[in-house]
Design a protein around this motif. Sequence first.
Motif, short mmCIF file in Angstrom:
data_model
loop_
_atom_site.label_atom_id
_atom_site.label_comp_id
_atom_site.label_asym_id
_atom_site.label_seq_id
_atom_site.Cartn_x
_atom_site.Cartn_y
_atom_site.Cartn_z
N UNK A 84 0.83 -1.21 0.00
CA UNK A 84 0.00 0.00 0.00
C UNK A 84 0.86 1.26 0.00
N UNK A 85 0.37 2.26 -0.73
CA UNK A 85 1.08 3.53 -0.89
C UNK A 85 0.11 4.66 -0.55
N UNK A 86 0.18 5.19 0.69
CA UNK A 86 -0.72 6.28 1.07
C UNK A 86 -0.30 7.60 0.43
N UNK A 87 -1.29 8.35 0.00
CA UNK A 87 -1.07 9.66 -0.61
C UNK A 87 -1.95 10.68 0.11
N UNK A 88 -1.46 11.23 1.23
CA UNK A 88 -2.25 12.23 1.95
C UNK A 88 -2.07 13.62 1.34
N UNK A 89 -3.06 14.45 1.54
CA UNK A 89 -2.97 15.82 1.08
C UNK A 89 -4.16 16.62 1.57
N UNK A 90 -4.28 17.82 1.03
CA UNK A 90 -5.41 18.68 1.36
C UNK A 90 -5.96 19.33 0.10
N UNK A 91 -7.24 19.66 0.18
CA UNK A 91 -7.89 20.41 -0.90
C UNK A 91 -7.59 21.89 -0.71
N UNK A 92 -7.24 22.54 -1.80
CA UNK A 92 -6.99 23.98 -1.78
C UNK A 92 -8.17 24.76 -2.33
N UNK A 93 -8.84 24.19 -3.34
CA UNK A 93 -9.98 24.85 -3.98
C UNK A 93 -10.97 23.79 -4.41
N UNK A 94 -12.25 24.06 -4.16
CA UNK A 94 -13.33 23.16 -4.56
C UNK A 94 -14.44 24.01 -5.15
N UNK A 95 -14.72 23.82 -6.45
CA UNK A 95 -15.82 24.49 -7.12
C UNK A 95 -16.68 23.37 -7.70
N UNK A 96 -17.84 23.14 -7.12
CA UNK A 96 -18.70 22.01 -7.49
C UNK A 96 -18.87 21.93 -9.00
N UNK A 97 -18.64 20.75 -9.54
CA UNK A 97 -18.83 20.42 -10.96
C UNK A 97 -17.90 21.17 -11.91
N UNK A 98 -16.93 21.92 -11.39
CA UNK A 98 -16.05 22.70 -12.27
C UNK A 98 -14.56 22.53 -12.00
N UNK A 99 -14.17 22.46 -10.69
CA UNK A 99 -12.72 22.49 -10.43
C UNK A 99 -12.39 21.90 -9.06
N UNK A 100 -11.28 21.16 -9.04
CA UNK A 100 -10.69 20.65 -7.80
C UNK A 100 -9.19 20.97 -7.84
N UNK A 101 -8.68 21.47 -6.73
CA UNK A 101 -7.24 21.69 -6.61
C UNK A 101 -6.84 21.07 -5.27
N UNK A 102 -5.86 20.18 -5.31
CA UNK A 102 -5.38 19.57 -4.08
C UNK A 102 -3.88 19.37 -4.19
N UNK A 103 -3.24 19.23 -3.04
CA UNK A 103 -1.79 19.12 -3.01
C UNK A 103 -1.33 18.15 -1.93
N UNK A 104 -0.14 17.60 -2.14
CA UNK A 104 0.49 16.77 -1.12
C UNK A 104 1.52 17.60 -0.33
N UNK A 105 1.53 18.91 -0.54
CA UNK A 105 2.48 19.77 0.17
C UNK A 105 2.10 19.92 1.64
N UNK A 106 0.82 19.66 1.95
CA UNK A 106 0.33 19.74 3.32
C UNK A 106 -0.48 18.49 3.63
N UNK A 107 -0.62 18.23 4.92
CA UNK A 107 -1.53 17.20 5.39
C UNK A 107 -2.59 17.91 6.22
N UNK A 108 -3.46 17.15 6.86
CA UNK A 108 -4.55 17.75 7.63
C UNK A 108 -4.00 18.77 8.62
N UNK A 109 -4.75 19.85 8.83
CA UNK A 109 -4.33 20.89 9.75
C UNK A 109 -3.24 21.79 9.19
N UNK A 110 -3.03 21.75 7.87
CA UNK A 110 -2.02 22.55 7.20
C UNK A 110 -0.61 22.25 7.69
N UNK A 111 -0.37 21.00 8.08
CA UNK A 111 0.97 20.60 8.47
C UNK A 111 1.78 20.31 7.21
N UNK A 112 2.97 20.88 7.07
CA UNK A 112 3.78 20.62 5.88
C UNK A 112 4.13 19.14 5.78
#
Length: 161
Positions: A71-99
């Motif tokens: 198994x290979x976990x890939x944690x991250x956070x959503x930066x932008x969510x626009x329903x039915x139009x756009x998702x932006x997420x990154x692995x630069x942070x984990x929950x709570x904006x921890x780097x």
Amino acid sequence: MSANTPAPHSNDLVITRSIPASAHALFRCWTEPELLKQWFVPKPWTIARAQVDLRPGGQSLIVMRDPEGREFPNPGVYLEVVADRKLVFTDAYTAGWLPSEKPFMTAIITFEPEGPDSAHTRYTATARHWTEEARKQHEAMGFHTGWGICADQLAALAATL
């Protein structure tokens, strides 16, 4: 290029497709864990777990499983969510904006309805890397083939919704 689709950057890898499904169906495939598990990795890989907290700052966790069961976990956070139009997420942070220990990329996914009936969608998946080295590494890992297979699997699933 629409307002939702990012301007190209030198460290981007991009897949763009016209998919015969609504933007809503594609967005559901990206944001509902049970749907995400069905298409997100090229077979014979699978998704062991998917967690989606769909809001800016919300956690994303996708655990990929190879054919040998590793198994290979890939944690991250959503930066932008626009329903039915756009998702932006990154692995630069984990929950709570921890780097994170080693950020690799930010994903920018857009869904642009095409045509008067919006039964087709211009789907663009951008993997924006922090460094040229990371972009080259992702490309060498088979980005275009792998993400292309996943786009085909996504289109097939979205057509059933």
